[in-house]
Design a protein around this motif. Structure first.
Motif, PDB file in Angstrom:
ATOM      1  N   THR A 185      -1.641  -0.622   0.110  1.00 61.74           N
ATOM      2  CA  THR A 185      -1.597   0.341   1.209  1.00 61.74           C
ATOM      3  C   THR A 185      -0.841  -0.006   2.186  1.00 61.74           C
ATOM      4  OG1 THR A 185      -3.493  -0.749   1.925  1.00 61.74           O
ATOM      5  CG2 THR A 185      -4.185   0.837   0.573  1.00 61.74           C
ATOM      6  N   LEU A 186      -0.337  -1.256   2.290  1.00 59.02           N
ATOM      7  CA  LEU A 186       0.690  -1.503   3.445  1.00 59.02           C
ATOM      8  C   LEU A 186       1.928  -0.933   3.321  1.00 59.02           C
ATOM      9  CD1 LEU A 186       0.150  -5.501   3.266  1.00 59.02           C
ATOM     10  CD2 LEU A 186      -0.676  -3.865   5.123  1.00 59.02           C
ATOM     11  N   ALA A 187       2.409  -0.362   2.277  1.00 59.25           N
ATOM     12  CA  ALA A 187       3.656   0.379   1.745  1.00 59.25           C
ATOM     13  C   ALA A 187       3.574   0.847   0.683  1.00 59.25           C
ATOM     14  CB  ALA A 187       4.958  -0.628   2.004  1.00 59.25           C
ATOM     15  N   PRO A 188       2.481   1.998   0.326  1.00 51.25           N
ATOM     16  CA  PRO A 188       2.275   2.492  -0.951  1.00 51.25           C
ATOM     17  C   PRO A 188       3.732   3.094  -1.529  1.00 51.25           C
ATOM     18  CG  PRO A 188       1.275   3.969   0.776  1.00 51.25           C
ATOM     19  CD  PRO A 188       1.740   2.525   1.536  1.00 51.25           C
ATOM     20  N   SER A 189       4.361   3.925  -0.985  1.00 49.13           N
ATOM     21  CA  SER A 189       5.622   4.281  -1.698  1.00 49.13           C
ATOM     22  C   SER A 189       6.642   3.134  -2.012  1.00 49.13           C
ATOM     23  CB  SER A 189       6.278   5.239  -0.917  1.00 49.13           C
ATOM     24  OG  SER A 189       7.169   6.129  -1.605  1.00 49.13           O
TER      25      SER A 189
END
Length: 703
Positions: A185-189
């Motif tokens: 969730t910190l950098a999902p993509s």
């Protein structure tokens, strides 16, 4: 199916009890090397598990988190990220300090999210109890999702339980661990794109690869793929790291509230704090520091006297017996004057080296060594260094090579370089044999107030001279090294603890073994080479000299003993060693040295401690075999009858050895640390000029 041998990495915060656990598991069954490509100590050891499997344990450098700053932290980081091809651990033992659990849990939570099988070894439980901290170990293990075992390595408590847990753990269990944080969730993509290319990486490993792929990956094509993802997703390293740490501490706070009870009053002062009020006092602290260092050097002399005298006597007796009972032939000469003389030059100093390392280990174990750094920071800053420079400088009292490696802990580049450049001026244990023999030669055995040894005071003076010169050189050099970078001094002061005598014993044995095998090899090779150079000469010089004296002995049979002594002296003067020594004699005569000392200065560039082996070999070839080296040097005279080793010559030689760069290993490690030959060359030149100038002044002052 279980592996026959498992590979375990030992990790943890600094001062968490990691080294104690390593020593408790492996004892003397350990090896010290270097990690490939860097000069950071690599300690490995072997121990047996309960299911008859063996385990190889590697002690990784201490680190606070998976965001490395220092070179030694990068070593641990690369192993944990799987970027070190030589070290691929099957299991992690994370050592956590129970008295400071919150900070230790940050590192633990990061390792859990890497999906590596991990066991927590909870140390310092006695200290936590003194602070009235109670930990629900079962609840902590349940919330973290990993096994937690309370241990006390100093008392061998909990080690068998820890072995049982390691034996039972499934080595593929890492992938079954639940997430501490949902790091995707910190950098999902960005994480999704990395996972599509590298599906075996955990979400958290993907985050770290996005941040540090240039240092972690070796394949340029893989680096390019991650560079493209970072660019496409506009991945923000600082923001991601800050969010992660905040989320981790939020979760850690919840776990602490649930499983840790602190019942002690906040104002309760611990023993450590009370002791620090005295030991870190702005006046008493420095007086106590000087007293500790003074007692350290007095002890080296006082405790080592009897074993050294015993070793010296034994070798003199062996050489005398062999000389009386073996035929006068080249191989007996080689055995007595080459091998036996060289071996005595090695073993006679083992007691002092063991005592020095033992006492330094005790200072580190008790926690006082870190206080020395704290006390010294103010002085260090004035000369361009900081408090962290003190640890390498004090370590170099043992050996400059690991001390220079230890300078990697200093984040500031200028302060680190200055520390590297001046550290060899501190008197290492290799100088100790030279100081010992010269002090015994020219300084009388005298005591003040019945207990203060004059020889011990001179020894301390030599160590202080090296320290003062190191500070002065650093002060001058700070104006010439143009590196501008902000400097911070952040140091954790460990709790005071009783020294681990077993640990001190292991260190003493290990360092003595390293000295005898590593330095000993160099000394022995040079001793044998010197025997050859001292026993043979160019052309027919040696034969002509022997023939001349044989004729004189026949003419004057009553003077046979004195003529044989003169013959030995002339043979040595006409040998290869004599020719070499006499060629440099004009340059060293102003310092009060003769050609034999000149040979010792040349051979000392391989390693300083070779000085004693060199003199032992030269004087064994030249003198009677039943005398000790000290007696041979005391009776050494010039052709006019003047003593070679006067007070002026002895002091001049001591000063030269304090200040000269006579260690090829040190120059090599400085080159490796600075990645250029520029600084080792500067170091060699400035130290040689400084040594020559100060020795010349000393000789003329006392002559």
């Amino acid at each position: 199916m279980k592996q026959d041998k498992i590979h375990i990495a030992l990790v943890g915060n600094p001062n968490s009890g990691k080294s104690s656990l390593f020593n408790a598991f492996t004892g003397l069954n350990q090896q010290v090397g270097n990690f490939p490509g860097v000069t950071v100590d690599k300690k490995t050891g072997v121990f047996n598990l309960d299911d008859n499997r063996s385990a190889e344990l590697i002690d990784l450098p201490g680190t606070y988190s998976l965001y490395p700053r220092r070179a030694d932290e990068w070593v641990s980081y690369k192993v944990l990220m799987g970027a070190d091809t030589d070290i691929q651990p099957d299991l992690i033992i994370l050592v956590a300090d129970a008295s400071n659990l919150k900070r230790n849990l940050l590192f633990c939570s990061q390792i859990i999210d890497l999906k590596i099988p991990v066991v927590m070894a909870l140390t310092m439980n006695d200290l936590a109890a003194k602070k009235d901290i109670k930990i629900d170990i079962g609840g902590l293990a349940a919330d973290l999702g990993i096994p937690v075992v309370a241990v006390n390595p100093r008392k061998n408590k909990g080690l068998s339980e820890l072995k049982k847990v390691i034996s039972k753990i499934q080595l593929d269990a890492g992938n079954k661990f639940r997430d501490f944080l949902d790091t995707a969730t910190l950098a999902p993509s960005a994480v999704a794109k990395v996972k599509s290319v590298f599906p075996d990486w955990s979400d958290y490993a993907c985050i770290h690869q996005l941040i540090n792929h240039q240092d972690l990956l070796s394949d340029q094509e893989e680096k390019n793929k991650l560079n493209a993802i970072v660019s496409e997703e506009q991945f923000n390293t600082t923001k991601t790291q800050a969010e992660e740490i905040m989320q981790r501490y939020t979760r850690i706070r919840q776990i602490m509230q649930k499983n840790v009870i602190e019942t002690g009053p906040l104002e309760k002062k611990l023993f450590t704090e009370k002791l620090d009020n005295v030991l870190l006092h702005k006046t008493w602290g420095y007086l106590i520091l000087l007293t500790v260092l003074f007692l350290l050097f007095q002890s080296i002399f006082w405790l080592a006297t009897y074993p050294m005298d015993g070793i010296e006597w034994a070798f003199a007796a062996i050489a005398g017996w062999l000389s009386d009972n073996l035929p006068e032939i080249w191989w007996s000469n080689l055995l007595i004057n080459g091998f036996i003389a060289g071996l005595s030059g090695i073993l006679v100093f083992v007691p002092q080296i063991m005592i020095l390392f033992g006492l330094i280990t005790v200072l580190e174990d008790t926690g006082y060594m870190a206080r020395i750094s704290f006390l010294s920071d103010k002085l260090m800053r004035k000369v361009g260094l900081n408090g962290k420079s003190v640890m390498p400088m004090i370590s170099s009292f043992a050996c400059a090579v690991p001390a220079i490696m230890g300078a990697r802990n200093i984040e500031n580049k200028k302060e680190r370089l200055l520390t590297i450049l001046v550290t060899p001026l501190m008197s290492c244990s290799a100088r100790l044999p030279v100081y010992t023999i010269l002090i015994a030669l020219v300084i009388e055995e005298k005591y003040y107030f019945g207990f203060l040894s004059l020889q011990g005071l001179v020894m301390m003076g030599l160590y202080l001279l090296g320290t003062v010169m190191a500070l002065l050189v650093s002060y001058v050099m700070k104006f010439f090294i143009q590196i501008k970078e902000k400097s911070f001094f952040i140091l954790e002061l460990p709790m005071y603890r009783a020294p681990r005598w077993k640990n001190a014993g292991i260190t003493m044995v290990e360092k003595a073994r390293i000295f005898v095998t590593d330095a000993g090899k160099v000394i022995m090779v040079i001793s044998l080479l010197l025997w050859f150079l001292s026993s043979f000469g160019p052309g027919t010089r040696m034969e002509a000299t022997s023939a001349r004296y044989e004729s004189l002995i026949q003419q004057h049979p009553l003077q046979e003993d004195s003529l044989k002594k003169q013959l030995n002296t002339e043979l040595l003067a006409n040998s290869y060693a004599g020719v070499l020594g006499k060629s440099i004699e004009p340059a060293i005569t102003p310092l009060g040295y003769d050609w034999k000392i000149g040979i010792a200065l040349i051979t000392s560039f391989a390693a300083r401690e070779v000085f004693v082996g060199t003199m032992a070999t030269l004087y064994s070839v030249d003198e009677e075999d039943d005398q000790s080296l000290r007696e041979k040097l005391q009776s050494a005279t010039y052709s006019n009858g003047d003593k070679v080793y006067t007070l002026a010559t002895g002091l001049s030689l001591m000063v030269f050895y304090v200040l000269a760069m006579q260690c090829m290993s040190t120059l090599a490690v400085v080159k490796r640390e600075t990645k250029t030959w520029k600084w080792p060359v500067i170091q060699l030149v400035y130290m040689t000029i400084l040594a020559y100038g100060m020795s010349w002044m000393t000789y003329n002052l006392f002559n």
